[in-house]
Design an enzyme around this catalytic site. Structure first.
Site, mmCIF file in Angstrom:
data_model
loop_
_atom_site.group_PDB
_atom_site.id
_atom_site.type_symbol
_atom_site.label_atom_id
_atom_site.label_comp_id
_atom_site.label_asym_id
_atom_site.label_seq_id
_atom_site.Cartn_x
_atom_site.Cartn_y
_atom_site.Cartn_z
ATOM 1 N N LYS A 36 -5.895 25.392 5.937
ATOM 2 C CA LYS A 36 -6.083 24.126 5.227
ATOM 3 C C LYS A 36 -5.031 23.977 4.126
ATOM 4 O O LYS A 36 -4.442 22.907 3.935
ATOM 5 C CB LYS A 36 -7.483 24.080 4.632
ATOM 6 C CG LYS A 36 -7.788 22.857 3.762
ATOM 7 C CD LYS A 36 -7.944 21.598 4.582
ATOM 8 C CE LYS A 36 -8.400 20.436 3.707
ATOM 9 N NZ LYS A 36 -8.581 19.193 4.475
ATOM 10 N N ALA A 93 -5.934 10.501 8.157
ATOM 11 C CA ALA A 93 -4.620 10.684 7.535
ATOM 12 C C ALA A 93 -3.595 11.109 8.577
ATOM 13 O O ALA A 93 -2.428 10.695 8.525
ATOM 14 C CB ALA A 93 -4.724 11.737 6.426
ATOM 15 N N GLU A 149 -16.695 18.823 3.142
ATOM 16 C CA GLU A 149 -15.792 19.248 2.072
ATOM 17 C C GLU A 149 -16.402 18.966 0.697
ATOM 18 O O GLU A 149 -16.232 19.757 -0.236
ATOM 19 C CB GLU A 149 -14.438 18.569 2.234
ATOM 20 C CG GLU A 149 -13.712 19.051 3.481
ATOM 21 C CD GLU A 149 -12.272 18.601 3.577
ATOM 22 O OE1 GLU A 149 -11.432 19.395 4.036
ATOM 23 O OE2 GLU A 149 -11.997 17.447 3.193
ATOM 24 N N GLY A 172 -0.472 4.456 0.322
ATOM 25 C CA GLY A 172 -1.240 5.591 0.827
ATOM 26 C C GLY A 172 -0.341 6.429 1.719
ATOM 27 O O GLY A 172 0.888 6.341 1.656
ATOM 28 N N TYR A 173 -0.937 7.237 2.581
ATOM 29 C CA TYR A 173 -0.138 8.091 3.468
ATOM 30 C C TYR A 173 0.840 7.272 4.304
ATOM 31 O O TYR A 173 2.021 7.592 4.396
ATOM 32 C CB TYR A 173 -1.057 8.898 4.390
ATOM 33 C CG TYR A 173 -1.838 9.980 3.691
ATOM 34 C CD1 TYR A 173 -1.192 11.056 3.106
ATOM 35 C CD2 TYR A 173 -3.229 9.939 3.607
ATOM 36 C CE1 TYR A 173 -1.902 12.059 2.463
ATOM 37 C CE2 TYR A 173 -3.945 10.932 2.965
ATOM 38 C CZ TYR A 173 -3.273 11.997 2.392
ATOM 39 O OH TYR A 173 -3.974 12.986 1.746
ATOM 40 N N GLY A 223 0.813 -1.206 0.000
ATOM 41 C CA GLY A 223 0.000 0.000 0.000
ATOM 42 C C GLY A 223 0.847 1.257 0.000
ATOM 43 O O GLY A 223 1.759 1.397 0.811
ATOM 44 N N ASP A 259 -5.419 2.976 8.260
ATOM 45 C CA ASP A 259 -6.836 2.669 8.423
ATOM 46 C C ASP A 259 -7.147 1.194 8.601
ATOM 47 O O ASP A 259 -8.205 0.841 9.112
ATOM 48 C CB ASP A 259 -7.619 3.196 7.225
ATOM 49 C CG ASP A 259 -7.531 4.705 7.086
ATOM 50 O OD1 ASP A 259 -7.149 5.361 8.075
ATOM 51 O OD2 ASP A 259 -7.834 5.225 5.996
ATOM 52 N N ASN A 316 1.873 -1.323 -4.831
ATOM 53 C CA ASN A 316 0.608 -0.588 -4.871
ATOM 54 C C ASN A 316 -0.105 -0.918 -6.176
ATOM 55 O O ASN A 316 0.533 -1.127 -7.208
ATOM 56 C CB ASN A 316 0.861 0.924 -4.788
ATOM 57 C CG ASN A 316 -0.397 1.700 -4.438
ATOM 58 O OD1 ASN A 316 -0.956 1.538 -3.346
ATOM 59 N ND2 ASN A 316 -0.841 2.555 -5.341
ATOM 60 N N LYS A 317 -1.437 -0.971 -6.152
ATOM 61 C CA LYS A 317 -2.170 -1.401 -7.347
ATOM 62 C C LYS A 317 -2.207 -0.337 -8.441
ATOM 63 O O LYS A 317 -2.508 -0.644 -9.593
ATOM 64 C CB LYS A 317 -3.582 -1.850 -6.986
ATOM 65 C CG LYS A 317 -4.480 -0.787 -6.395
ATOM 66 C CD LYS A 317 -5.840 -1.417 -6.062
ATOM 67 C CE LYS A 317 -6.767 -0.420 -5.395
ATOM 68 N NZ LYS A 317 -8.093 -1.026 -5.070
#
Length: 407
Positions: A372, A312, A169, A12-13, A10, A296, A37-38
């Protein structure tokens, strides 16, 4: 002596930052690192709402993994994991290939939680990944084109389920982006209807009352209808059925009501608690010394009963320590326990407004929106320094990433 093999599942973050941290921590030739990763891109999960409405270029949200890592230190493999044999220490990939490991990090992220509500899985649009968010964009355009043929008002009604950060959001982005899309496709914007549905008494119910009121005021000023304190009972291709005998005719329900750990890990013989991989204080899978899990899909208890939320921010804090503990394990050194420090949260409500809380300070309005942007820029800086920030804002490619509409 053969070098130990570290495999990260993976990008991700959690997975990507761990691999970047390992590049700095490992000595030359100390270990081989493979990142699997895919897709060949890393997407900014906290910015997926922009992809859903087309307010950002694809490459501003989906960053090329080969460009983010050091290919001399990390091998990237674009592949999908089918299973892991923990006893044999082998990762099986779709297509039949296998990868052996000495140390494994599982950072495979989340799946959408539908809570068993009829029709959600089949009919709702998900803010789950770059691909699923891109599907929202294509869906909106398709509804515009179909509206020109049948003038069915339900095609111009966009419902967002969930009044947490992701939902807020998405609502703000719809209010920002739909006027431009309407103009491009010759659709009267005054016929657009945006509806927010939240089962709790208010949106962002975990925030102070002043922040809740501010958020509701902004949404109402942007002509977004709020339906709070009401649960969704069913979703069909033509409508959303709610409690209190309420029905909302729509072809577009955008789902942001919760996530769960990636269920693919349930078949690997790992300790699963509440649908996630149970980890110890060092981020190792419980009862395993060479398998780690963060983000997660992992369950980290901050006390005897409560687990850290799937955010995240949690993954980003876990990743550098996870890298250190993997290296410490290889070197036979003592490991360090993970401690989470909440640094606050900020949710955008379109480009010009946001709501948040950092420490004891409440943020809102333009300043909140600025903060942000600062948070997002800080992450880009950690990924690739000032040059990546500049590239993402000035020199980013406008070419669209080809993905299937299928979610």
């Amino acid at each position: 002596m053969t070098k130990p093999k570290i495999v990260i599942l993976g990008a991700g973050y959690g997975g990507l930052i761990t691999s970047k941290s390992l590049e700095k921590l490992l000595k030359s030739g100390e270990a081989d690192v493979t990142l699997i990763n895919k897709h060949d891109y890393h997407y900014l999960t906290t910015q997926l709402h922009k992809t859903g409405v087309g307010t950002a270029a694809d490459r501003q949200i989906a960053l090329s993994i080969p460009e983010l890592i050091n290919s001399n230190k990390t091998q990237f493999l674009k592949a999908s994991v089918s299973s892991v044999d923990i006893k044999s220490q082998v990762v099986h990939l779709e297509g039949g290939d296998t990868i052996n490991y000495d140390y494994l990090l599982i950072a495979l992220g989340f799946e959408v939680e539908t809570f068993g509500i009829p029709g959600i899985k089949e009919n709702a649009l998900e803010i789950r990944s770059f691909r699923s968010s891109k599907a929202i964009y294509h869906h909106i355009i398709n509804q515009f084109n179909l509206y020109k043929e049948d003038h069915d008002p339900s095609r111009l009604t966009f419902v967002v389920a969930g009044g947490g950060f992701t939902g807020i959001e998405m609502l703000g982005e719809l209010a920002d982006g739909l006027p431009k899309l309407c103009k491009e496709h010759d659709i009267p914007f005054e016929k657009i209807r945006i509806v927010a549905i939240e089962a709790a008494p208010s949106v962002i119910p975990f925030f102070p009352k002043q922040s809740i009121q501010y958020t509701m005021d902004v949404l109402e000023k942007r002509n977004i209808e709020l339906i709070t304190g009401t649960k969704i009972l069913e979703c069909t291709p033509e409508k959303v059925v709610l409690e209190k005998n309420i029905e909302v005719p729509t072809r577009s329900l955008i789902w942001s009501c919760g996530v769960k750990g990636n269920t693919i890990v349930h078949q690997w013989g790992l300790p699963i608690v509440k649908g996630k991989i149970a980890v110890d204080s060092y981020l190792r899978v419980k009862s395993m010394n060479n398998v780690f899990s963060i983000g997660d899909c992992s369950l980290f208890l901050k006390d005897e009963k409560n687990a850290l939320a799937p955010t995240a921010q949690v993954a980003l804090q876990q990743a550098p320590l996870c890298a250190k503990n993997i290296v410490s394990t290889i070197r036979g050194e003592s490991l360090k326990a993970f401690e989470y420090h909440h640094k606050g949260s900020v949710a955008s409500i379109g480009l010009m407004a946001a709501v948040g809380k950092v420490g004891n300070f409440r943020l809102s309005g333009l300043f909140g929106a600025f903060m942000k942007q600062v948070i997002e820029a800080r992450y880009l800086f950690n990924l690739g320094g000032p040059s990546l920030i500049i590239k993402q804002h000035v020199g980013v490619s406008r070419e669209q990433i080809k993905v299937t509409v299928k979610q």
